[in-house]
Design a protein around this motif. Sequence first.
Motif, mmCIF file in Angstrom:
data_model
loop_
_atom_site.group_PDB
_atom_site.id
_atom_site.type_symbol
_atom_site.label_atom_id
_atom_site.label_comp_id
_atom_site.label_asym_id
_atom_site.label_seq_id
_atom_site.Cartn_x
_atom_site.Cartn_y
_atom_site.Cartn_z
ATOM 1 N N GLY A 176 21.995 7.507 -6.989
ATOM 2 C CA GLY A 176 20.714 7.672 -6.893
ATOM 3 C C GLY A 176 19.795 6.823 -6.009
ATOM 4 O O GLY A 176 20.605 5.897 -5.413
ATOM 5 N N SER A 177 18.466 6.753 -6.033
ATOM 6 C CA SER A 177 17.767 5.933 -5.262
ATOM 7 C C SER A 177 16.324 5.312 -6.201
ATOM 8 O O SER A 177 16.170 5.949 -7.015
ATOM 9 C CB SER A 177 17.049 6.977 -4.124
ATOM 10 O OG SER A 177 17.951 7.370 -3.390
ATOM 11 N N LEU A 178 16.117 4.383 -5.480
ATOM 12 C CA LEU A 178 15.054 3.532 -6.375
ATOM 13 C C LEU A 178 14.382 2.568 -5.108
ATOM 14 O O LEU A 178 15.058 2.107 -4.309
ATOM 15 C CB LEU A 178 15.772 2.566 -7.304
ATOM 16 C CG LEU A 178 14.769 2.247 -8.573
ATOM 17 C CD1 LEU A 178 14.388 3.520 -9.307
ATOM 18 C CD2 LEU A 178 15.663 1.022 -9.309
ATOM 19 N N ARG A 179 13.044 2.701 -5.369
ATOM 20 C CA ARG A 179 12.250 1.717 -4.404
ATOM 21 C C ARG A 179 11.380 0.576 -5.250
ATOM 22 O O ARG A 179 10.634 0.826 -6.145
ATOM 23 C CB ARG A 179 11.084 2.474 -3.976
ATOM 24 C CG ARG A 179 10.343 2.076 -2.528
ATOM 25 C CD ARG A 179 9.537 2.778 -2.168
ATOM 26 N NE ARG A 179 9.152 2.349 -0.774
ATOM 27 C CZ ARG A 179 7.703 2.686 -0.291
ATOM 28 N NH1 ARG A 179 6.900 3.413 -1.010
ATOM 29 N NH2 ARG A 179 7.485 2.292 1.049
ATOM 30 N N LEU A 180 11.777 -0.696 -4.773
ATOM 31 C CA LEU A 180 11.047 -1.748 -5.670
ATOM 32 C C LEU A 180 9.817 -2.122 -4.370
ATOM 33 O O LEU A 180 9.979 -1.963 -3.268
ATOM 34 C CB LEU A 180 12.051 -2.998 -5.681
ATOM 35 C CG LEU A 180 13.356 -2.657 -6.484
ATOM 36 C CD1 LEU A 180 14.259 -3.954 -6.407
ATOM 37 C CD2 LEU A 180 13.256 -2.050 -7.721
ATOM 38 N N SER A 181 8.976 -2.513 -5.164
ATOM 39 C CA SER A 181 7.798 -3.065 -4.568
ATOM 40 C C SER A 181 7.228 -4.647 -4.845
ATOM 41 O O SER A 181 7.736 -5.072 -5.868
ATOM 42 C CB SER A 181 6.516 -2.334 -4.925
ATOM 43 O OG SER A 181 6.687 -0.954 -4.474
ATOM 44 N N CYS A 182 6.861 -5.450 -4.009
ATOM 45 C CA CYS A 182 6.235 -6.730 -4.283
ATOM 46 C C CYS A 182 5.050 -6.841 -3.623
ATOM 47 O O CYS A 182 4.986 -6.919 -2.540
ATOM 48 C CB CYS A 182 7.585 -7.582 -3.606
ATOM 49 S SG CYS A 182 7.061 -9.363 -3.864
ATOM 50 N N THR A 183 4.004 -7.035 -4.386
ATOM 51 C CA THR A 183 2.631 -7.453 -3.960
ATOM 52 C C THR A 183 2.390 -8.844 -4.042
ATOM 53 O O THR A 183 2.814 -9.693 -4.985
ATOM 54 C CB THR A 183 1.659 -6.495 -4.498
ATOM 55 O OG1 THR A 183 1.750 -6.667 -6.061
ATOM 56 C CG2 THR A 183 1.910 -4.997 -4.210
ATOM 57 N N ASN A 184 1.390 -9.295 -3.075
ATOM 58 C CA ASN A 184 0.956 -10.743 -3.117
ATOM 59 C C ASN A 184 -0.386 -10.313 -3.816
ATOM 60 O O ASN A 184 -1.466 -10.091 -3.088
ATOM 61 C CB ASN A 184 0.714 -11.367 -1.914
ATOM 62 C CG ASN A 184 0.328 -12.695 -1.519
ATOM 63 O OD1 ASN A 184 -0.094 -13.206 -2.947
ATOM 64 N ND2 ASN A 184 0.001 -13.226 -0.480
ATOM 65 N N SER A 185 -0.505 -10.760 -5.032
ATOM 66 C CA SER A 185 -1.752 -10.515 -5.716
ATOM 67 C C SER A 185 -3.106 -11.309 -5.319
ATOM 68 O O SER A 185 -3.946 -10.829 -5.325
ATOM 69 C CB SER A 185 -1.369 -10.490 -7.180
ATOM 70 O OG SER A 185 -1.335 -11.872 -7.555
ATOM 71 N N LYS A 186 -2.934 -12.366 -4.886
ATOM 72 C CA LYS A 186 -3.776 -13.216 -4.291
ATOM 73 C C LYS A 186 -4.540 -12.857 -2.827
ATOM 74 O O LYS A 186 -5.471 -13.380 -2.503
ATOM 75 C CB LYS A 186 -3.373 -14.581 -4.427
ATOM 76 C CG LYS A 186 -3.417 -15.165 -5.825
ATOM 77 C CD LYS A 186 -3.485 -16.659 -5.873
ATOM 78 C CE LYS A 186 -3.464 -17.073 -7.141
ATOM 79 N NZ LYS A 186 -3.489 -18.680 -7.150
ATOM 80 N N ARG A 187 -3.547 -12.061 -2.145
ATOM 81 C CA ARG A 187 -3.913 -11.417 -0.709
ATOM 82 C C ARG A 187 -4.488 -12.659 -0.060
ATOM 83 O O ARG A 187 -5.225 -12.223 0.953
ATOM 84 C CB ARG A 187 -5.195 -10.420 -1.126
ATOM 85 C CG ARG A 187 -4.483 -9.138 -1.693
ATOM 86 C CD ARG A 187 -5.169 -7.935 -1.666
ATOM 87 N NE ARG A 187 -4.575 -6.712 -2.316
ATOM 88 C CZ ARG A 187 -3.577 -6.104 -1.911
ATOM 89 N NH1 ARG A 187 -3.305 -6.251 -0.600
ATOM 90 N NH2 ARG A 187 -3.182 -5.030 -2.557
ATOM 91 N N THR A 188 -3.990 -13.460 -0.148
ATOM 92 C CA THR A 188 -4.323 -14.733 0.773
ATOM 93 C C THR A 188 -3.488 -14.490 2.093
ATOM 94 O O THR A 188 -2.492 -13.877 2.140
ATOM 95 C CB THR A 188 -3.749 -15.900 0.269
ATOM 96 O OG1 THR A 188 -2.211 -15.940 -0.111
ATOM 97 C CG2 THR A 188 -4.575 -16.401 -0.727
ATOM 98 N N ALA A 189 -3.782 -15.022 3.468
ATOM 99 C CA ALA A 189 -3.322 -14.861 4.622
ATOM 100 C C ALA A 189 -1.866 -15.416 4.374
ATOM 101 O O ALA A 189 -1.625 -16.655 3.864
ATOM 102 C CB ALA A 189 -4.288 -15.314 5.668
ATOM 103 N N SER A 190 -0.976 -14.689 4.835
ATOM 104 C CA SER A 190 0.575 -15.200 4.748
ATOM 105 C C SER A 190 1.338 -14.775 5.959
ATOM 106 O O SER A 190 1.238 -13.716 6.182
ATOM 107 C CB SER A 190 1.126 -14.627 3.522
ATOM 108 O OG SER A 190 2.519 -14.951 3.385
ATOM 109 N N ASN A 191 1.742 -15.744 6.488
ATOM 110 C CA ASN A 191 2.770 -15.431 7.719
ATOM 111 C C ASN A 191 4.280 -16.028 7.319
ATOM 112 O O ASN A 191 5.015 -16.184 8.019
ATOM 113 C CB ASN A 191 2.540 -16.251 8.811
ATOM 114 C CG ASN A 191 2.338 -17.618 8.616
ATOM 115 O OD1 ASN A 191 2.600 -18.218 7.465
ATOM 116 N ND2 ASN A 191 2.300 -18.404 9.999
#
Length: 123
Positions: free
Chosen positions: A15-30
């Motif tokens: 089967g399939s699965l999709r993982l997500s990862c969010t940067n909750s502080k939404r600070t500028a990130s490079n």
Amino acid sequence: VQLQASGGGLVQAGGSLRLSCTNSKRTASNNGMAWFRQAPTKEREFVAGINWRGGGTGYADSVKGRFTISRDNAKSTLWLQMNNVKPEDTALYYCAAARSSVYSTRQMDYAYWGQGTLVTVSS
């Protein structure tokens, strides 16, 4: 940077699965970003990585051709699309942000870690 991983669960082999990862502080990130995983009784290992601009990616041999890493910098979100999963993919999956703009396979090169999301693959 504050990372939060989600999307884990129970899935049957193949089967399939999709993982997500969010940067909750939404600070500028490079930062370069990556997924690592840790199976029971095993050490944490590199799964997939992606550079800040998204043009460069890399995968562990065990997931190459099955998993795809991607990111949307505007949404501060990282994904891991897992296809044709196998029981040996069962693990706690972590997202991580590197100290530089490129990904690395070494854990020591990552400054920020999410809390992990559990993936269980049944045979």
